[in-house]
Design an enzyme around this catalytic site. Structure first.
Site, PDB file in Angstrom:
ATOM      1  N   GLY A  53       2.060   3.913  -4.923  1.00 55.25           N
ATOM      2  CA  GLY A  53       1.725   4.760  -6.066  1.00 55.25           C
ATOM      3  C   GLY A  53       1.126   4.031  -7.247  1.00 55.25           C
ATOM      4  CD  GLU A  60      17.755 -10.229  11.458  1.00 54.74           C
ATOM      5  OE1 GLU A  60      17.906 -10.768  10.342  1.00 54.74           O
ATOM      6  OE2 GLU A  60      16.657 -10.164  12.032  1.00 54.74           O
ATOM      7  CG  HIS A  62      17.942 -15.264   9.854  1.00 57.02           C
ATOM      8  ND1 HIS A  62      17.135 -16.380   9.855  1.00 57.02           N
ATOM      9  CD2 HIS A  62      17.272 -14.318  10.576  1.00 57.02           C
ATOM     10  CE1 HIS A  62      16.039 -16.132  10.544  1.00 57.02           C
ATOM     11  NE2 HIS A  62      16.091 -14.888  10.997  1.00 57.02           N
ATOM     12  N   PRO A  74       0.833  -1.209   0.000  1.00 50.72           N
ATOM     13  CG  PRO A  74      -0.799  -1.574   1.632  1.00 50.72           C
ATOM     14  CD  PRO A  74       0.512  -2.105   1.135  1.00 50.72           C
ATOM     15  N   GLY A  75       0.443   2.253  -0.771  1.00 49.05           N
ATOM     16  CA  GLY A  75       1.126   3.538  -0.766  1.00 49.05           C
ATOM     17  C   GLY A  75       2.274   3.671  -1.733  1.00 49.05           C
TER      18      GLY A  75
END
Length: 645
Positions: free
Chosen positions: A254, A461, A464, A251-252
């Site tokens: 464009g 992290e 991972h 969303p957002g």
């Protein structure tokens, strides 16, 4: 619009502002999962300067009509509480105490709780801690404005006229709407703020060249513009023109603006519609009639761009079931007929937009319909700066905006537009032109992560990254942790491993098991270092645990990698989770697959403990590493360990 809602508006005859506020509130609440589940939510509503609290409360009450259960109709007026929050600068201790008492009482009674404030900072800390969501009310859309003129002023205006009115404030629209047929005269007399129009780009400047961050969508649009020009000149047959595309993205980003810019670049008209607009016509027969009417309108305006918004809401025949199945199938078949049925659509290019392309029926994506799926990503740093300057409309020329663009990482174009709008409001309050400091003051508030938590994030992290370096597929692009978090976003990303995955290939069970190990490597690293795991690996749909569970379930239920070759659910669909909840034998197999992947990930980390420690130290020092640096640190640490042993 539903019959009950239409009847309500006809009986109550709400004012122009009340009607628009209902539309704005209803639109904002669609993003809150608790409303769709019918659970009593706790929601903060940031309405901006001088919020119309009574109108917002009326809108929330209206959303509880029986036919609007999808938006929260399962809780009644008697179980709804509205908290009175004063602005942060004027709040007195007694007032705050009373607000918190009201909140605790409403929570105890399991009421739906709403608090309406000007700025998010006005929400009490206790409320922000327990809130399911904090939503920001946006300006009304063109369809909202057109409906308001129809129901409140008895004036029918075109969607194009309504689109032009979206640039006006809610106050100006209310002034115009209350004057009926003389609304144009009223708006002509309203003088705009000089700071808004100074050095403003003309409407004609909106094009694919002036938009930033489009990626492949920009290239596709420019090719289409050239093809349409040749087709109009009779130099290219219609069969050679791209006739449709599905534009997907968060969303957002464009997608709607892209459709407008595409039409402008191609020099053709834009016809816009959506499933919500078709459904507002009434029952299935009315919906299909409205759908065909949209395509008939497009045929009258050829060549044109036909923009269909919220396309993922149309449905998918692979997953639909129950009493609603016939309705969804008829709806999809009707749209397929419009896309390539007996009536010719030469000269009509269909651009559909959605947030979740995996929920679109595959029949829409074959050649001749929506022939290609293109993603519009969140803007990178250069694109964010370009978007920022676009919305500044010439203000702050000569200022270095790179620091601001860096601070907006992970934000959409719509977020940047709101940032500039809020900064302009601050400048207007001070009765001066926009300053650089106005933008800085409206940047998302960030909260520093404690050293202890930052180390846990780095351990997670780095876990991972280590597992991926050993068994993962694709190149590591970057590894990052955030020393401070944007707490205004519903999901604050504390760190991530970015990987460039190779093109699709036939993948075996071993490939998927490696993917599971990478997803669970962060939690395994936490347990190895701290002796226990924290909640950062679970929770949201995109979390490590959610992703791993989805993959493990698809291995058993979709890909034939389990004890049976029976296909139980399509990969990537909502049915995967449903099957897991109802099939207990499948759940036990998924649990076993995840447990084995976790043990294997931990074993990799134990074997590469020196490299893991070195990567954690580098992250704590620099916070961001590119893929080459990650591999160099791992390789160097392993070599030093081998020499020492």
């Amino acid at each position: 619009m539903s019959d009950v809602l239409r009847q309500y508006f006809q009986q109550k005859k709400p004012g122009f502002e009340q009607f628009l506020m209902h539309c704005i509130v209803r639109r904002a609440l669609r993003s809150v999962p608790e409303m769709k589940l019918g659970l009593p939510p706790v929601i903060g509503i940031v309405a901006g300067e001088k919020p119309s609290v009574d109108d917002i409360q009326d809108a929330l009450t209206l959303l509880q009509l029986p036919d609007l259960r999808a938006l929260g109709g399962r809780f009644s007026d008697a179980l709804t509480a509205f908290l009175d929050c004063e602005p942060a600068g004027s709040r007195k201790p007694r007032r705050l105490e009373k607000t918190e008492e009201e909140l605790l009482s409403a929570l105890k009674d399991k009421k739906a709780i709403f608090a309406v404030v000007e700025e998010e900072e006005d929400l009490p800390v206790l409320f922000r801690n327990v809130a399911d969501a904090v939503i920001h009310l946006e300006k009304p859309t063109a369809r909202h404005i057109r409906a308001a003129f129809s129901y409140c002023a008895g004036v029918n205006i075109s969607l194009e006229e309504a689109e032009r009115l979206t640039t006006y404030s809610l106050f100006d629209l209310t002034m115009a709407g209350s004057r009926g047929k003389s609304w144009r005269t009223v708006l002509d007399r309203i003088t705009s703020d000089p700071s808004e129009t100074e050095n403003s780009p003309a409407n004609g400047e909106l094009s694919l060249e002036t938009l930033a961050g489009l990626g492949d969508a920009g290239d596709w649009g420019r090719e289409l513009a050239a093809d349409l020009k040749d087709w109009s000149a009779g130099e290219l047959p219609w069969s050679e023109v791209n006739r449709g595309v599905l534009v997907a993205g968060p969303p957002g980003t464009g997608k709607t603006t892209y459709a407008k810019a595409l039409a402008k670049t191609c020099g053709v008209e834009l016809v816009a519609s959506s499933l919500a607009q078709w459904q507002s016509a009434g029952h299935l027969g009315d919906l299909l009639k409205a759908m065909r009417g949209t395509f008939a309108e497009a045929r009258k305006k050829t060549p044109c761009i036909l923009f269909l918004d919220e396309f993922d809401s149309v449905g998918d025949r692979r997953t639909v079931q129950g009493d609603n199945a016939h309705y969804v199938v008829e709806k999809i078949n009707g749209l397929l007929e419009c896309l390539d049925g007996v009536e010719d659509r030469e000269g009509i290019v269909v651009v559909a937009a959605c947030n979740h392309p995996q929920f679109v029926d595959p029949a829409f994506l074959r050649p001749g319909r929506l022939e290609q799926t293109i993603r519009i990503p969140l803007p990178d740093r250069p694109a964010r700066e370009q978007i920022l300057r676009w919305h500044l409309k010439g203000s702050l020329d000569g200022e270095d905006l790179t620091v601001i663009a860096d601070c907006l990482e992970g934000h959409s174009g719509a977020d940047i537009e709101k940032l500039v709008r809020d900064a302009r409001r601050a400048a207007r309050k001070a009765k001066r032109k926009l300053h650089y400091e106005d933008i800085v003051s409206k940047l998302p508030k960030r909260i520093a992560v404690s050293r202890e938590d930052l180390r846990r994030i780095a351990v997670h992290e780095a876990g991972h990254a280590i597992v991926h370096a050993v068994v993962g597929e694709g190149e590591i692009v970057r590894l990052k942790i955030e020393p401070d978090l944007n707490m205004q976003r519903q999901v604050a990303e504390a760190g991530f491993l970015e990987v460039a995955r190779p093109e699709l290939k036939g993948r075996t069970r071993k490939d998927y098991e490696a993917q599971l190990m990478v997803h669970l490597g962060g939690l395994a690293a936490e347990e190895l270092v701290f002796g226990e795991i924290a909640d950062g690996g679970g929770g949201s749909m995109g979390s490590d645990l959610a992703s791993a569970t989805q993959i493990a379930t698809e291995m058993e239920a979709s890909f034939g990698f389990g004890d049976s070759l029976v296909h139980l659910a399509p990969s990537g669909s909502k049915q995967v989770g449903d099957v897991l909840l109802t099939d207990h034998a499948l759940r036990r197999r998924v649990e076993a697959t995840l447990a084995k992947a976790y043990v294997d990930a931990r074993a990799i980390l134990e074997e590469n403990e020196p490299a893991h420690c070195a990567l954690v130290d580098a992250l704590l020092e620099r916070h961001k590493l590119d893929g080459r640096e990650v591999l160099e640190i791992i390789s160097r640490a392993n070599e030093e360990f081998q020499r020492a042993s």
